[in-house]
Design a protein around this motif. Structure first.
Motif, mmCIF file in Angstrom:
data_model
loop_
_atom_site.group_PDB
_atom_site.id
_atom_site.type_symbol
_atom_site.label_atom_id
_atom_site.label_comp_id
_atom_site.label_asym_id
_atom_site.label_seq_id
_atom_site.Cartn_x
_atom_site.Cartn_y
_atom_site.Cartn_z
ATOM 1 N N PHE A 25 0.709 -1.324 0.016
ATOM 2 C CA PHE A 25 0.056 -0.049 0.028
ATOM 3 C C PHE A 25 0.851 1.134 0.037
ATOM 4 O O PHE A 25 1.879 1.129 0.336
ATOM 5 C CB PHE A 25 -1.116 -0.196 1.187
ATOM 6 N N THR A 26 0.244 2.286 -0.618
ATOM 7 C CA THR A 26 0.974 3.404 -0.365
ATOM 8 C C THR A 26 0.180 4.386 0.420
ATOM 9 O O THR A 26 -1.028 4.448 0.412
ATOM 10 C CB THR A 26 0.980 4.207 -1.806
ATOM 11 N N TYR A 27 0.860 5.472 0.841
ATOM 12 C CA TYR A 27 0.177 6.550 1.781
ATOM 13 C C TYR A 27 0.333 7.740 1.299
ATOM 14 O O TYR A 27 1.928 8.254 1.282
ATOM 15 C CB TYR A 27 0.621 6.253 3.317
ATOM 16 N N GLN A 28 -0.223 8.678 0.673
ATOM 17 C CA GLN A 28 0.157 9.789 -0.021
ATOM 18 C C GLN A 28 -0.701 11.095 0.187
ATOM 19 O O GLN A 28 -1.881 10.954 0.460
ATOM 20 C CB GLN A 28 0.292 9.638 -1.477
ATOM 21 N N GLY A 29 -0.274 12.125 0.367
ATOM 22 C CA GLY A 29 -0.926 13.309 0.464
ATOM 23 C C GLY A 29 -1.334 13.958 -0.978
ATOM 24 O O GLY A 29 -1.054 13.549 -1.810
ATOM 25 N N ASP A 30 -1.840 15.178 -0.879
ATOM 26 C CA ASP A 30 -2.457 15.740 -2.288
ATOM 27 C C ASP A 30 -1.352 16.222 -2.704
ATOM 28 O O ASP A 30 -1.298 16.575 -4.148
ATOM 29 C CB ASP A 30 -3.661 16.798 -1.865
ATOM 30 N N GLY A 31 -0.296 16.802 -2.176
ATOM 31 C CA GLY A 31 0.867 17.246 -3.137
ATOM 32 C C GLY A 31 1.690 16.227 -3.848
ATOM 33 O O GLY A 31 2.179 16.198 -4.952
ATOM 34 N N ASP A 32 1.830 15.087 -2.879
ATOM 35 C CA ASP A 32 2.380 13.845 -3.612
ATOM 36 C C ASP A 32 1.823 13.323 -4.699
ATOM 37 O O ASP A 32 2.346 12.886 -5.790
ATOM 38 C CB ASP A 32 2.857 13.030 -2.338
ATOM 39 N N LEU A 33 0.431 13.053 -4.328
ATOM 40 C CA LEU A 33 -0.342 12.308 -5.256
ATOM 41 C C LEU A 33 -1.029 13.066 -6.429
ATOM 42 O O LEU A 33 -0.833 12.586 -7.629
ATOM 43 C CB LEU A 33 -1.555 11.453 -4.392
ATOM 44 N N GLN B 171 1.375 26.304 1.090
ATOM 45 C CA GLN B 171 0.867 26.855 -0.161
ATOM 46 C C GLN B 171 -0.278 26.011 -1.104
ATOM 47 O O GLN B 171 -0.775 25.044 -0.337
ATOM 48 C CB GLN B 171 2.173 26.497 -1.099
ATOM 49 N N MET B 172 -0.781 26.672 -1.990
ATOM 50 C CA MET B 172 -1.827 26.251 -2.674
ATOM 51 C C MET B 172 -1.618 24.590 -3.340
ATOM 52 O O MET B 172 -0.445 24.608 -3.943
ATOM 53 C CB MET B 172 -2.366 27.123 -3.782
ATOM 54 N N ALA B 173 -2.578 23.922 -2.965
ATOM 55 C CA ALA B 173 -2.495 22.513 -3.684
ATOM 56 C C ALA B 173 -3.372 22.367 -4.994
ATOM 57 O O ALA B 173 -4.291 23.256 -5.104
ATOM 58 C CB ALA B 173 -2.664 21.354 -2.576
ATOM 59 N N PRO B 174 -3.375 21.241 -5.699
ATOM 60 C CA PRO B 174 -4.242 21.306 -6.748
ATOM 61 C C PRO B 174 -5.569 21.070 -6.292
ATOM 62 O O PRO B 174 -6.475 21.083 -6.972
ATOM 63 C CB PRO B 174 -3.674 19.976 -7.508
ATOM 64 N N THR B 175 -5.756 20.565 -4.933
ATOM 65 C CA THR B 175 -6.941 20.267 -4.501
ATOM 66 C C THR B 175 -7.486 21.617 -3.437
ATOM 67 O O THR B 175 -8.531 21.232 -2.939
ATOM 68 C CB THR B 175 -6.886 19.107 -3.331
ATOM 69 N N THR B 176 -6.699 22.738 -3.625
ATOM 70 C CA THR B 176 -7.318 23.678 -2.846
ATOM 71 C C THR B 176 -8.634 24.186 -3.330
ATOM 72 O O THR B 176 -8.668 24.268 -4.786
ATOM 73 C CB THR B 176 -6.189 24.880 -2.873
ATOM 74 N N ILE C 274 -4.350 21.669 1.052
ATOM 75 C CA ILE C 274 -3.208 22.558 1.146
ATOM 76 C C ILE C 274 -1.950 21.871 1.390
ATOM 77 O O ILE C 274 -1.960 20.444 1.417
ATOM 78 C CB ILE C 274 -3.528 23.414 2.515
ATOM 79 N N TYR C 275 -0.877 22.488 1.063
ATOM 80 C CA TYR C 275 0.446 21.695 1.274
ATOM 81 C C TYR C 275 0.838 22.032 2.607
ATOM 82 O O TYR C 275 0.836 23.113 3.027
ATOM 83 C CB TYR C 275 1.475 22.513 0.536
#
Lengths: 258, 80
Positions: free
Chosen positions: A95-103, A137-142, A130-131
């Motif tokens: 399994f991977t565990y990732q945040g929104d900046g990473d994924l 900073q702004m994330a793609p999901t912001t 958010i990052y």
């Protein structure tokens, strides 16, 4: 027959967590996500054959907290690394565990292709809009209008585009077997999230393809709110944009009753 | 009679975030302002009676700092 009262343990710290104290801010839902994954590993008895892949971001030290085998991937490359591990060791749970900046940002290519290839891995995606590690900073999901340190007047969709709905995006791919979104803001939703994590592992055990659970999370430090206000903000602002739901559930999974 | 329960707080982990305090259905949790954990936070504690051992605090806890107990009646056979 006599009746006596005896103390029964209702809940205790899962064995799949190490004794290390987590570095997350107070009230950070990363801790809840870690705990749920550890509880599911305990329940399924898969800790000894699980291999996690840690991301870059706040959860970069995840390998210190899970008491199973873990590797650290380059930024965004966790699904690629998990692909290699799973193909070499198909009897392991990867399994991977990732945040929104990473994924959703630097690792967009890896995650889309891993899902498209139908790699038999489970991905836990923490979406907090958010990052976190790099100080907000702004994330793609912001969300549109959300203020971050790199969008101080709020995210303007004219110039900065729209937030990405990763679960909906990946559910469209044929390789995906189980793609859902859950939230971590109240006990009911946390219970639902735990079931989803269980089903993601079940998907992998049955060889049904790529599985992902997107978990809506808070970042009280960078949102500038208290932990309790953050849960409220998540419920009021994030869930309308990121609806909780099942976007892809393979037919073979529908028979599983938990 | 409602079930009687109690919690143990591992102060090494508790960061006083109060997520458990707000969700406790019996409202018997509060921060202990007279104590500090090794990390420097006020830990959560039980205030008064009423804990039923439902475990909702442990479901909210991001640090897995809580152990929840409940007293359950158990039949014991008495040798004649």
């Amino acid at each position: 027959m006599d009746t006596t009262l005896s103390a029964q343990i209702v809940y205790q710290r899962p064995q799949s967590l190490t004794e290390a104290t987590m570095h997350y801010c107070p009230g950070c839902t990363h801790g809840i996500a870690h705990r749920l994954i550890a509880e599911v590993m305990d329940e399924m008895g898969i800790r000894e054959r699980s291999i996690g892949v840690a991301p870059v971001g706040c959860s970069v030290f995840a390998y210190n907290y899970f008491d199973c085998d873990f590797v650290e991937a380059a930024h965004g490359r966790a699904p690629a690394m998990a692909t290699g591990i799973k193909r070499l060791l198909p009897d392991r749970i990867v399994f991977t565990y990732q945040g929104d900046g990473d994924l959703a940002s630097i690792g967009m290519g890896e995650i889309v292709h891993a899902a498209g290839r139908g790699e038999n891995i489970s991905v836990f995606f923490i979406n907090n809009a958010i990052y976190g590690m790099t100080s907000g900073q702004m994330a793609p999901t912001t969300l549109p209008g959300q203020k971050t340190t790199s969008s101080p007047r709020g995210r303007d969709v004219e110039t900065m585009g729209y937030p990405l709905r990763m679960a909906e995006l990946l559910a469209n791919l044929d390789g995906a077997g189980y793609v859902v979104r859950r939230s971590l803001h109240d006990p009911k939703n946390i219970r639902m999230a735990k079931k989803a994590i269980r089903l993601a592992f079940e998907t992998q055990l049955r060889g049904l393809g790529f599985s992902m659970v997107e978990l809506l999370s808070t970042c009280s430090t960078n949102w500038g709110l208290s932990p309790l206000e953050s849960l409220k903000w998540l419920e009021e602002h994030m869930i309308p944009y990121y609806p909780i739901g099942d976007f892809k559930v393979a037919d073979a999974l529908k028979e599983i009753k938990l | 009679m409602p079930a009687k329960g109690w919690i143990e707080v591992n102060e090494v982990y508790c960061k006083g975030c109060e997520l458990c305090v707000s969700e406790c259905p019996q409202h018997v949790l509060a921060l202990d302002m007279g104590r500090l954990t090794p990390k420097g936070y006020h830990p959560v504690m039980l205030i008064g009676d009423g804990c039923t051992g439902c475990g909702i605090c442990a479901i909210m806890c991001p640090e897995a700092a809580l152990t929840v107990y409940r007293e359950t009646p158990q039949k014991v056979s008495v040798a004649a």
